[in-house]
Design a protein around this motif. Structure first.
Motif, PDB file in Angstrom:
ATOM      1  N   PHE A  66      -0.118  -8.847  -7.426  1.00 36.26           N
ATOM      2  CA  PHE A  66       1.010  -8.390  -8.235  1.00 36.26           C
ATOM      3  C   PHE A  66       2.198  -8.030  -7.350  1.00 36.26           C
ATOM      4  O   PHE A  66       2.040  -7.636  -6.190  1.00 36.26           O
ATOM      5  N   THR A  67       3.384  -8.094  -7.936  1.00 38.07           N
ATOM      6  CA  THR A  67       4.556  -7.518  -7.294  1.00 38.07           C
ATOM      7  C   THR A  67       4.404  -5.997  -7.341  1.00 38.07           C
ATOM      8  O   THR A  67       4.086  -5.446  -8.408  1.00 38.07           O
ATOM      9  N   PRO A  68       4.629  -5.288  -6.228  1.00 36.87           N
ATOM     10  CA  PRO A  68       4.306  -3.857  -6.186  1.00 36.87           C
ATOM     11  C   PRO A  68       5.004  -3.003  -7.237  1.00 36.87           C
ATOM     12  O   PRO A  68       4.368  -2.144  -7.860  1.00 36.87           O
ATOM     13  N   CYS A  70       0.228  -0.345  -2.732  1.00 39.02           N
ATOM     14  CA  CYS A  70       1.495  -0.880  -3.256  1.00 39.02           C
ATOM     15  C   CYS A  70       2.675  -0.387  -2.425  1.00 39.02           C
ATOM     16  O   CYS A  70       3.564  -1.162  -2.047  1.00 39.02           O
ATOM     17  N   GLU A 102      13.072  -1.005  -2.689  1.00 34.74           N
ATOM     18  CA  GLU A 102      12.085  -0.981  -3.769  1.00 34.74           C
ATOM     19  C   GLU A 102      11.557   0.429  -3.995  1.00 34.74           C
ATOM     20  O   GLU A 102      11.336   0.860  -5.129  1.00 34.74           O
ATOM     21  N   GLY A 156      -1.476 -13.132 -11.716  1.00 37.49           N
ATOM     22  CA  GLY A 156      -0.577 -12.147 -11.123  1.00 37.49           C
ATOM     23  C   GLY A 156       0.311 -11.451 -12.134  1.00 37.49           C
ATOM     24  O   GLY A 156      -0.162 -10.913 -13.148  1.00 37.49           O
ATOM     25  N   ASP A 157       1.625 -11.464 -11.894  1.00 41.33           N
ATOM     26  CA  ASP A 157       2.581 -10.723 -12.725  1.00 41.33           C
ATOM     27  C   ASP A 157       2.616 -11.183 -14.186  1.00 41.33           C
ATOM     28  O   ASP A 157       3.110 -10.448 -15.054  1.00 41.33           O
ATOM     29  N   LYS A 203       3.468  -2.052   0.823  1.00 37.79           N
ATOM     30  CA  LYS A 203       4.033  -3.408   0.748  1.00 37.79           C
ATOM     31  C   LYS A 203       5.532  -3.401   0.429  1.00 37.79           C
ATOM     32  O   LYS A 203       6.162  -4.448   0.406  1.00 37.79           O
ATOM     33  N   MET A 204       6.097  -2.237   0.177  1.00 34.43           N
ATOM     34  CA  MET A 204       7.466  -2.147  -0.304  1.00 34.43           C
ATOM     35  C   MET A 204       8.456  -1.788   0.802  1.00 34.43           C
ATOM     36  O   MET A 204       8.116  -1.100   1.762  1.00 34.43           O
TER      37      MET A 204
END
Length: 304
Positions: A193-195, A224, A232, A148-149, A227-228
């Protein structure tokens, strides 16, 4: 003398003429020298003949859920890079599957050499052999799921950028089974991943000169954004996002236009929770940051 002259004047009977070689026999003679014929024909490959086109069928494409952990991983990890750099493409495919197993079951052992592994994966994606290309894409999916990140942190991040570009390129090509696998990898990337940090990586590709790459990047951007939350979105940039969406709404490819519509709907839903004020807030936002024609298109889109 007269008789001798008469003999010389007589026509040669058909049975006495030299026999021509039958066409069938000539063809058979040619078949006895196939190598010679192939060598002399510049439009055909030289001897030895290349492997049949179905050679890639010898590769098993193993789903992630069917991969098993590695026996003696502490020992096997030392030979992974050597296997990935082998001149034998079958060995490289086998090592790519090992890299997938390390990612899923022994990620701590893979992390110290992950940047090298990812660069080799990028090289394998560029290989014209479809089996090697597809296996490398499957490896990237499992690496996304496992790390991931962490892939956006130095020094691995230097290897991530060319990997992202290759995935967008492979998702944009005409070879269907490679394209589909790259689409799956991009989806796994967005899910892992974090968006916000991923959007910073994808942003430039959403305006790429290649329309197919642009469309694939737009799809990932839209996933992405969906998902925010509003905070964000504000951090990433509401204005730049709506302007990008406005440009994509007029893109030549339907996939890009559909991604743009998804981005617009996500922004519209997040902008305010007050349903009574939503339309007014949206209209003011679009008119303040877009041309009149683009603002009108945005209002029409959400009203429909």
């Amino acid at each position: 003398m007269a008789l001798r002259s008469l003999d010389n004047a007589l026509p040669v009977l058909p049975s006495e003429r030299p026999k021509k070689q039958p066409k069938v026999a000539a063809a058979a003679a040619m078949k006895q020298q196939p190598d010679l014929v192939r060598v002399n024909d510049e439009n055909k490959p030289p001897v030895p003949a290349p492997a049949p086109s179905n050679a890639d069928a010898t590769i098993d494409y193993i789903p992630s859920e069917n991969l098993k952990s590695i026996d003696d991983p502490d020992v096997r990890i030392h030979g992974l890079i050597g296997g990935l750099e082998s001149k034998d493409w079958l060995k490289v495919c086998e090592s790519l599957n090992d890299a997938r197993r390390f990612a899923l079951y022994h990620s701590s052992l893979l992390l110290p050499i992950l940047d090298k592994v990812m660069l080799i994966i990028v090289k394998a994606m560029k290989n014209p052999r479809s089996a090697l290309c597809k296996t490398s894409i499957m490896a990237s999916s499992d690496i996304f799921k496992a790390f991931g990140d962490k892939l956006l942190e130095s020094p691995v991040s230097d290897a991530y950028d060319p990997l992202l570009l290759q995935l967008l390129l492979k998702a944009s090509q005409d070879k269907k089974f490679v394209c589909e696998e790259a689409d799956k990898a991009l989806k796994a990337m967005v899910e892992s991943f974090t968006p916000l940090p991923l959007l910073h990586k994808l942003k430039s590709y959403a305006s790429h000169s290649n329309p197919r790459v642009r469309a694939k990047a737009a799809v990932s951007v839209s996933h992405c954004i969906s998902k925010m939350g509003l905070e964000e979105m504000k951090e990433f940039g509401l204005i730049s996002t709506i302007q990008t969406a406005a440009e994509l709404l007029n893109d030549r490819l339907p996939e890009a236009r559909e991604a743009a519509r998804s981005i617009v709907v996500s922004l519209y839903k997040a902008l305010t929770e007050n349903e009574e004020e939503k339309q007014e807030v949206w209209q003011s936002f679009c008119q303040s940051n877009l041309s009149a024609i683009h603002a009108q298109a945005m209002l029409k889109l959400v009203s429909s």
